[in-house]
Design a protein around this motif. Structure first.
Motif, short mmCIF file in Angstrom:
data_model
loop_
_atom_site.label_atom_id
_atom_site.label_comp_id
_atom_site.label_asym_id
_atom_site.label_seq_id
_atom_site.Cartn_x
_atom_site.Cartn_y
_atom_site.Cartn_z
N ILE A 303 0.88 -1.17 0.00
CA ILE A 303 0.00 0.00 0.00
C ILE A 303 0.92 1.21 0.00
O ILE A 303 1.82 1.32 0.84
CB ILE A 303 -0.92 0.03 1.24
N ALA A 304 0.72 2.11 -0.96
CA ALA A 304 1.51 3.35 -1.05
C ALA A 304 0.55 4.51 -0.85
O ALA A 304 -0.33 4.74 -1.68
CB ALA A 304 2.20 3.44 -2.40
N ALA A 305 0.71 5.22 0.25
CA ALA A 305 -0.27 6.22 0.65
C ALA A 305 0.26 7.64 0.48
O ALA A 305 1.47 7.88 0.44
CB ALA A 305 -0.66 6.00 2.12
N GLU A 306 -0.68 8.57 0.39
CA GLU A 306 -0.36 10.00 0.36
C GLU A 306 0.07 10.42 1.77
O GLU A 306 -0.59 11.18 2.45
CB GLU A 306 -1.58 10.80 -0.10
N ALA A 307 1.19 9.85 2.18
CA ALA A 307 1.73 10.06 3.52
C ALA A 307 3.23 10.25 3.41
O ALA A 307 3.85 9.82 2.43
CB ALA A 307 1.41 8.87 4.42
N ASP A 308 3.83 10.87 4.41
CA ASP A 308 5.27 11.11 4.36
C ASP A 308 6.04 9.79 4.47
O ASP A 308 5.67 8.89 5.23
CB ASP A 308 5.69 12.06 5.47
N TRP A 309 7.13 9.71 3.72
CA TRP A 309 7.91 8.49 3.61
C TRP A 309 8.38 7.94 4.96
O TRP A 309 8.13 6.77 5.27
CB TRP A 309 9.09 8.73 2.66
N THR A 370 3.18 -8.03 2.91
CA THR A 370 2.63 -6.81 2.30
C THR A 370 3.10 -5.60 3.10
O THR A 370 2.98 -5.57 4.33
CB THR A 370 1.09 -6.85 2.29
N GLY A 371 3.64 -4.61 2.40
CA GLY A 371 4.20 -3.43 3.06
C GLY A 371 3.29 -2.22 3.01
O GLY A 371 2.28 -2.19 2.29
N PHE A 372 3.66 -1.22 3.79
CA PHE A 372 2.92 0.05 3.86
C PHE A 372 3.93 1.18 3.70
O PHE A 372 4.85 1.31 4.51
CB PHE A 372 2.18 0.17 5.19
N TYR A 373 3.77 2.00 2.66
CA TYR A 373 4.77 3.00 2.31
C TYR A 373 4.12 4.37 2.10
O TYR A 373 2.93 4.46 1.81
CB TYR A 373 5.52 2.59 1.04
N GLY A 374 4.92 5.40 2.22
CA GLY A 374 4.45 6.76 1.98
C GLY A 374 5.03 7.32 0.70
O GLY A 374 6.16 6.99 0.32
N LEU A 375 4.28 8.19 0.05
CA LEU A 375 4.71 8.78 -1.21
C LEU A 375 5.02 10.27 -1.11
O LEU A 375 5.62 10.83 -2.03
CB LEU A 375 3.61 8.59 -2.27
N ASP A 376 4.64 10.90 -0.02
CA ASP A 376 4.66 12.37 0.02
C ASP A 376 6.02 12.92 0.44
O ASP A 376 6.93 12.16 0.82
CB ASP A 376 3.56 12.88 0.95
N LEU A 377 6.15 14.26 0.40
CA LEU A 377 7.47 14.87 0.56
C LEU A 377 7.55 15.95 1.65
O LEU A 377 8.50 16.71 1.70
CB LEU A 377 7.91 15.49 -0.78
N TYR A 378 6.57 16.00 2.53
CA TYR A 378 6.58 17.08 3.52
C TYR A 378 7.57 16.85 4.66
O TYR A 378 7.71 17.70 5.54
CB TYR A 378 5.18 17.25 4.12
N SER A 379 8.27 15.73 4.66
CA SER A 379 9.10 15.34 5.80
C SER A 379 10.53 15.87 5.69
O SER A 379 11.49 15.12 5.87
CB SER A 379 9.13 13.81 5.91
N HIS A 523 -6.00 11.41 -2.19
CA HIS A 523 -7.21 12.21 -2.38
C HIS A 523 -7.62 12.18 -3.85
O HIS A 523 -6.77 12.03 -4.74
CB HIS A 523 -6.94 13.65 -1.94
N ASN A 524 -8.92 12.32 -4.11
CA ASN A 524 -9.41 12.36 -5.49
C ASN A 524 -8.63 13.34 -6.36
O ASN A 524 -8.39 13.09 -7.54
CB ASN A 524 -10.88 12.77 -5.53
N SER A 525 -8.26 14.48 -5.78
CA SER A 525 -7.59 15.52 -6.56
C SER A 525 -6.22 15.06 -7.04
O SER A 525 -5.68 15.61 -8.00
CB SER A 525 -7.46 16.81 -5.75
N HIS A 526 -5.64 14.05 -6.38
CA HIS A 526 -4.40 13.44 -6.84
C HIS A 526 -4.67 12.14 -7.59
O HIS A 526 -4.00 11.83 -8.58
CB HIS A 526 -3.48 13.12 -5.65
N ALA A 527 -5.66 11.38 -7.12
CA ALA A 527 -5.91 10.04 -7.67
C ALA A 527 -6.50 10.08 -9.07
O ALA A 527 -6.28 9.17 -9.88
CB ALA A 527 -6.84 9.26 -6.74
#
Length: 682
Positions: A303-309, A370-379, A523-527
């Protein structure tokens, strides 16, 4: 003007199917004039008439033609040096005429030629009717779009001499500068979209075929009275709802049956699942259930989420049996930055707990975890710390160099990336671009050396560290560009997310020896695909668009919508989580259309070419609530135009939804918001 009809693949940035559709969208922005007996709609002939008819029919107002002729530059008729309007009003661009050395004789010849054509058209369109009396009327001037605005300026100048009560200019597409210039001349300007960069009006339309005299006459002869308009709108809306109802598939609580889901996903490697808010319980819960099925029945391994890496990787370590956290709640404690409820909420907590148990079973059975990862860059700062800590373990000398490079950011207060961006963008502080790039290059140069020391585990940690270094680079660029324009910073962020996704795909493929499959949460605006949205006309790209380009036959995009309910959101950036009432969706929105079905929840596939897909290809408003919700400016803050059939492969609608429950419930959230009474409260 040449006719251009394009397919989504050929001209993906276009918003409106044709002028009629643009008129319906524009009419939704002019609802405040509906039923006002003083309103008269004038369409600039010829191209503005189909747009104006839809506006007039929706408002129940009379329609007439206003003839304006562009004065073309000699030898280059497509370039306007001015315009000629009914009543003999001439507007010219003096600077252009002087720069191009256009002689008075050339101007006279152009005026003579266009004047004859103007009189011809007026005679044809009027059919012996007198010109409309606009004195003391509210005149809505409509065209199919503006470029320089010369024709509209001439029309406004001519109309002002007839002393209307108000002049409102309304167009589907125009550059922001032209809209701004017009706003100084008239009472109101409604520009449905303002593409940037702006090249030509026709680029906002799928079909921009030339309008004929015959079409103009047909529309001018077709009544736009209130009764006719209501009947036509009801028929159109009913037909659209019927088409969607026929195609709708059952999806209790937003979760379709396994057969429907597996048929939709097929062999896709990347499934992007959206949400129309960052604070809706049903979106999180349904997305989690869909993801569980994809993991268990289709072999999805991440799972790759709109979350910080780094914050998401802490969860990844936990669910894969590593790290120091002993519970799912502890694993989610990395999400401290606003908005913490986006990932520290009840449905995510339940999903992380399930994923840990699933992986424990998989490990015992010798199956892939199964892994859980972040895609975002705010970090920015967190990722810098992670890079240094990694190098402390594997290469202390390199760690010292990293500390020295990253010390460039030490003048900032706390973790405020925006302060850095402001200072760097306006010369009030040092740019750290060179330092972060140097650090990334050095880390990549020594990657094989670090990996050889400890096999697979070392490769995971090196990959984690390298993606942190990339996040630092891109975060530095993001914060530096956010003050130079929304589009550039938005695009940098979404490109970063897709580049991180691509790196993750390669990493997992290498580990497993087979093609990995990943679920993306955003979010829909990204997805969704930006090319099917108003934002796309402004130059924005999205995760959904970039994924489609990278995996054209191996991805699916799924969106979520809701009509009303409640949402967890803040009132301003950095503010506390509040439980807010979500207003019923606006007229003309896709949410209103879905609400008309009267079903609590359903799924509609938009990739099958059926009547529903064709219906949903029309431009409609769509609501997007992020982490901030401002109901007092609902239309301006939370709606944009989309063609949802081209934006997503399927849409799940849940008619009434509730606020997601944060793990830290404040008294403000518990108290909630006093429900409003619509349209007024007494």
């Amino acid at each position: 003007m040449s006719a251009t009809t394009a397919t989504p693949a050929e001209r993906p940035e276009q918003v409106f199917q044709d002028r009629r559709e643009a008129g319906r969208v524009l009419a939704g922005l002019l609802e405040g004039f509906r039923g006002n007996p003083k309103v008269t709609v004038l369409g600039l002939a010829r191209g503005g008439i189909p747009v104006a008819w839809e506006v007039a029919a929706s408002l129940g107002a009379p329609l007439d033609a206003f003839v304006v002729r562009k004065l073309g530059v000699p030898g280059h008729a497509e370039f306007a040096m001015g315009a000629l309007a009914s009543g003999g009003i001439v507007v010219v661009n003096d600077d252009l005429i002087r720069d191009l050395r256009i002689s008075p004789e050339q101007i006279r010849r152009e005026l003579d030629r266009e004047g004859r054509e103007l009189l011809r058209r007026e005679a044809v369109y009027r059919e012996n009717r007198p010109p409309p009396d606009v004195a003391d009327k509210i005149v809505i001037l409509v065209d199919d779009g503006l470029a320089t605005g010369a024709s509209m300026f001439a029309a406004v100048d001519s109309l002002r001499r007839q002393e209307p009560a108000q002049i409102v200019v309304a167009v589907p597409a125009a550059p922001e500068s032209t809209c701004r210039d017009l706003s100084a001349m008239v009472d109101d300007v409604v520009c449905a979209t303002m593409p940037f960069p702006f090249h030509a009006v026709g680029e906002s339309f799928w079909n921009f075929a030339q309008v004929t005299d015959s079409e103009v006459l047909t529309l001018l002869r077709t009544p736009t009275s209130a009764g006719t308009a209501r009947d036509a709108k009801a028929l159109e809306f009913g037909s659209a709802a019927t088409a969607v109802r026929i195609a709708a598939l059952d999806a209790p609580d937003g979760v379709p049956s396994l057969n429907v889901l597996l048929d939709l996903v097929g062999d896709a490697r990347i499934v992007v699942i959206g949400e129309s808010s960052h604070g809706t319980h049903e979106f999180y819960a349904a997305r989690a259930e869909i993801t569980k099925r994809l993991v268990e029945d289709k072999g999805f391994s991440a799972i790759a989420a709109e979350a910080d890496w780094p914050d998401a990787y802490r969860v990844n370590r936990y669910v894969r049996g590593g790290g120091h956290d002993t519970t799912a709640e502890e694993a989610l404690r990395g999400f401290e930055r606003f908005p913490s409820w986006m990932w520290r909420n009840a449905p995510v907590l339940d999903f992380v707990g399930w994923l840990k148990e699933h992986n424990d079973r998989s490990r015992a059975q010798g199956r892939t975890l199964t892994g859980f990862y972040g895609l975002d860059l705010y970090s920015l700062h967190r990722s810098m710390r992670e890079v240094v800590e990694y190098l402390d373990r594997v290469d202390p000398a390199a760690a010292r160099r990293a500390r020295d490079r990253y010390s460039c950011f030490d003048h900032l207060s706390g973790d405020d990336g925006q302060s850095y961006g402001y200072a760097a963008a306006f010369g009030a502080g040092e740019s750290c671009e060179q330092q972060v790039v140097e650090q990334l290059v050095e880390l990549q140069r020594h990657s094989l050396e670090y990996v050889r020391r400890d096999g697979m585990a070392a490769e995971d940690e090196q990959f984690y560290a390298e993606r942190n270094a990339v996040s630092v680079c891109d975060a530095e660029g993001y914060y530096r560009t956010m003050f130079s324009g929304r589009v550039s910073s938005w695009n940098l962020r979404d490109r970063h997310m897709v580049q991180t996704l691509a790196a993750l795909v390669s990493h997992l493929d290498r580990h497993s020896g087979r093609a990995s499959r990943i679920v993306v949460w955003a979010h829909n605006s990204h997805a969704g695909d930006a090319r099917a949205t108003e934002a796309g006309t402004h130059g924005e790209v999205t995760v959904g668009q970039l994924v489609r380009e990278a995996y054209p036959d191996a991805c699916r995009l799924i969106g979520f919508t809701t009509f009303e309910g409640s949402v967890t959101a803040a009132s301003q950036w950095g503010g506390p989580a509040e439980r807010k009432e979500v207003r019923p969706a606006l007229p003309g929105s896709v949410e209103e259309l879905f609400h008309e079905l009267g079903e609590p929840s359903f799924l509609v596939r938009t990739d099958e070419g059926n009547a529903a897909a064709r219906t949903l290809r029309a431009a409609r408003l769509q609501r997007a609530i992020g982490v901030i919700y401002r109901p007092e400016t609902e239309r301006q803050s939370h709606y944009f135009h989309t063609r949802i059939s081209d934006q997503f492969d399927a849409v799940i609608h849940i008619d009434t939804t509730r606020a997601v429950e944060p793990l830290e419930r404040t008294s403000l959230w518990v108290e909630g918001e006093t429900p409003e009474t619509y349209p007024s409260a007494f």
